[in-house]
Design a protein around this motif. Sequence first.
Motif, mmCIF file in Angstrom:
data_model
loop_
_atom_site.group_PDB
_atom_site.id
_atom_site.type_symbol
_atom_site.label_atom_id
_atom_site.label_comp_id
_atom_site.label_asym_id
_atom_site.label_seq_id
_atom_site.Cartn_x
_atom_site.Cartn_y
_atom_site.Cartn_z
ATOM 1 N N LEU A 100 4.662 3.027 5.090
ATOM 2 C CA LEU A 100 3.545 2.769 4.857
ATOM 3 C C LEU A 100 2.912 1.483 5.441
ATOM 4 O O LEU A 100 1.866 0.908 4.858
ATOM 5 C CB LEU A 100 3.331 2.664 3.376
ATOM 6 N N ALA A 101 3.362 1.215 6.546
ATOM 7 C CA ALA A 101 2.886 -0.117 7.467
ATOM 8 C C ALA A 101 1.701 0.047 7.481
ATOM 9 O O ALA A 101 1.015 1.023 7.962
ATOM 10 C CB ALA A 101 3.946 -0.366 8.490
ATOM 11 N N ALA A 123 0.278 -3.898 5.148
ATOM 12 C CA ALA A 123 -0.674 -3.091 4.301
ATOM 13 C C ALA A 123 -1.813 -4.099 3.620
ATOM 14 O O ALA A 123 -1.470 -5.227 3.341
ATOM 15 C CB ALA A 123 0.030 -2.305 3.330
ATOM 16 N N THR A 124 -2.807 -3.210 3.548
ATOM 17 C CA THR A 124 -3.947 -4.105 2.505
ATOM 18 C C THR A 124 -4.279 -3.299 1.120
ATOM 19 O O THR A 124 -4.377 -2.270 1.184
ATOM 20 C CB THR A 124 -5.180 -3.996 3.635
ATOM 21 N N LEU A 125 -4.169 -4.028 0.204
ATOM 22 C CA LEU A 125 -4.364 -3.329 -1.307
ATOM 23 C C LEU A 125 -5.598 -4.142 -1.781
ATOM 24 O O LEU A 125 -5.814 -5.173 -1.829
ATOM 25 C CB LEU A 125 -3.430 -3.422 -1.991
ATOM 26 N N GLU A 126 -6.781 -3.242 -2.014
ATOM 27 C CA GLU A 126 -8.092 -3.669 -2.383
ATOM 28 C C GLU A 126 -8.128 -3.235 -3.746
ATOM 29 O O GLU A 126 -8.773 -1.860 -3.570
ATOM 30 C CB GLU A 126 -9.170 -3.695 -1.300
ATOM 31 N N VAL A 143 1.786 -8.344 3.333
ATOM 32 C CA VAL A 143 0.800 -7.512 2.661
ATOM 33 C C VAL A 143 -0.323 -8.620 2.283
ATOM 34 O O VAL A 143 -0.268 -9.526 1.769
ATOM 35 C CB VAL A 143 1.530 -6.547 1.475
ATOM 36 N N ARG A 144 -1.640 -7.982 2.255
ATOM 37 C CA ARG A 144 -2.628 -8.555 1.901
ATOM 38 C C ARG A 144 -3.211 -7.956 0.464
ATOM 39 O O ARG A 144 -3.579 -6.674 0.286
ATOM 40 C CB ARG A 144 -4.125 -8.349 2.834
ATOM 41 N N LEU A 145 -3.206 -8.821 -0.632
ATOM 42 C CA LEU A 145 -3.490 -8.390 -1.832
ATOM 43 C C LEU A 145 -4.762 -8.745 -2.272
ATOM 44 O O LEU A 145 -5.143 -9.995 -2.722
ATOM 45 C CB LEU A 145 -2.327 -8.959 -2.933
ATOM 46 N N ARG A 146 -5.739 -8.006 -2.101
ATOM 47 C CA ARG A 146 -7.260 -8.296 -2.251
ATOM 48 C C ARG A 146 -7.861 -8.156 -3.761
ATOM 49 O O ARG A 146 -7.019 -7.834 -4.460
ATOM 50 C CB ARG A 146 -7.981 -7.665 -1.087
ATOM 51 N N ALA A 147 -9.162 -8.475 -3.741
ATOM 52 C CA ALA A 147 -9.826 -8.515 -5.063
ATOM 53 C C ALA A 147 -9.264 -7.211 -5.959
ATOM 54 O O ALA A 147 -9.323 -6.416 -5.785
ATOM 55 C CB ALA A 147 -11.267 -8.797 -4.882
ATOM 56 N N ARG A 148 -9.162 -7.807 -7.171
ATOM 57 C CA ARG A 148 -8.647 -6.802 -8.249
ATOM 58 C C ARG A 148 -7.437 -6.046 -8.109
ATOM 59 O O ARG A 148 -7.280 -5.153 -8.894
ATOM 60 C CB ARG A 148 -10.093 -5.911 -8.659
ATOM 61 N N ALA A 159 12.884 -7.509 -3.405
ATOM 62 C CA ALA A 159 11.784 -7.002 -2.451
ATOM 63 C C ALA A 159 11.539 -8.141 -1.322
ATOM 64 O O ALA A 159 11.665 -9.353 -1.950
ATOM 65 C CB ALA A 159 10.411 -6.548 -3.211
ATOM 66 N N ASP A 160 11.304 -7.705 -0.173
ATOM 67 C CA ASP A 160 10.979 -8.794 0.738
ATOM 68 C C ASP A 160 9.381 -9.144 0.983
ATOM 69 O O ASP A 160 8.492 -8.378 1.365
ATOM 70 C CB ASP A 160 11.383 -8.078 2.094
ATOM 71 N N LEU A 161 8.761 -10.318 0.233
ATOM 72 C CA LEU A 161 7.314 -10.585 0.418
ATOM 73 C C LEU A 161 7.114 -11.736 1.449
ATOM 74 O O LEU A 161 6.263 -12.465 1.079
ATOM 75 C CB LEU A 161 7.088 -10.869 -0.994
ATOM 76 N N PHE A 162 7.902 -11.915 2.471
ATOM 77 C CA PHE A 162 7.666 -12.837 3.629
ATOM 78 C C PHE A 162 6.105 -12.853 3.992
ATOM 79 O O PHE A 162 5.567 -12.078 4.011
ATOM 80 C CB PHE A 162 8.350 -12.559 4.856
ATOM 81 N N ARG A 163 5.532 -14.032 3.960
ATOM 82 C CA ARG A 163 4.181 -14.011 4.108
ATOM 83 C C ARG A 163 2.997 -13.263 3.526
ATOM 84 O O ARG A 163 1.938 -13.042 3.712
ATOM 85 C CB ARG A 163 4.080 -14.054 5.777
ATOM 86 N N THR A 164 3.598 -12.838 2.187
ATOM 87 C CA THR A 164 2.490 -12.186 1.462
ATOM 88 C C THR A 164 1.979 -13.147 0.306
ATOM 89 O O THR A 164 3.014 -13.614 -0.464
ATOM 90 C CB THR A 164 3.070 -10.881 0.687
ATOM 91 N N SER A 165 0.955 -13.684 0.468
ATOM 92 C CA SER A 165 0.366 -14.616 -0.510
ATOM 93 C C SER A 165 0.043 -13.972 -1.900
ATOM 94 O O SER A 165 -0.599 -12.980 -2.052
ATOM 95 C CB SER A 165 -0.839 -15.161 -0.280
ATOM 96 N N LEU A 166 0.805 -14.477 -3.117
ATOM 97 C CA LEU A 166 0.818 -13.911 -4.326
ATOM 98 C C LEU A 166 -0.190 -14.882 -5.266
ATOM 99 O O LEU A 166 -0.245 -14.862 -6.276
ATOM 100 C CB LEU A 166 2.165 -13.906 -5.026
#
Length: 212
Positions: A100-101, A123-126, A143-148, A159-166
Motif C-alpha cells: 500500500l506504499a 502513504a497519506t491518510l486524511e 506516512v503522513r497522518l493528516r487532519a482528523r 511496527a516501523d514508524l520511521f519518519r512518521t510524525s505522530l
Amino acid sequence: MGELAQAIERALAQGDPYVEGVQATDDNLGDVCGSEGRDLGFFEFHGLELDRCALRGLRAGKASFYDCVLRGCDLSGARLEEAYFARTRLEGCKLEGAQLARTFWRSCRLTDCMGRYSNWGEATLEGTHLTGCDLREAFLSEVRLRARTRLERCSLVRADLFRTSLKGMDLSTCDIAGLSVSDTHAELRGARIAPEQAADLVGMLGVVVLDE
C-alpha cells in the motif's frame, strides 16, 4: 464467473477501465486479476459493495476506489501502490502483506482489518479512521497522518514508524509495544498516550526502571 469478475472482463474487453455499482458476494478474482492474472492499474471503481470476496494478489497500482464498501474480503498480498481511496470502508478485511506504499486515503474507514506485515510506506491518510486494526510489524515509514485521522484500538506492536510524525495523534487505546522509530525519537513528539503506556516507551530511551 461472479458479477465483479464479469464487470472487470467487460471493462477490459471494451478498453474502458471503469467499473461502477457492482454488488458481489463470495467472488474469487484469482483467475481474472490475481498474482498471475490481469493488471488493473489505473482502473476506477465506484460504489462497489463486496462481501467475502477473494482478491488475494490483486494487482491494481494507481487504481481509484470511490464510495466502495469491502466486508470480509481477502486482499492479502495485493499490490495497490499509489492507489487512491475516497469515502471507502474496509470492514474485517485481510491486508496481510499488502503493498500500500504511496496510497492516498481520504475520509475512509478501516475497521477490524488484519494488516500484519503490510507496507504503507509514504502513504497519506486524511480524515481516515482505523479502528481495531492489526498492524503488527507493518511498515509505516514516512506516512503522513493528516487532519482528523484517528487510530483507535489498533495494534502497532513492532511496527516501523520511521519518519512518521505522530504529533497530535491519540494512541492511548493502541498497543505500541516495540515501536521502531529513529534514534532521535522525533516521531513520538506530541503524541498522546495513556499513563500505562509510558513503560513501552521508556525502554526505547535506554532508561532502566527498577523494581521496588
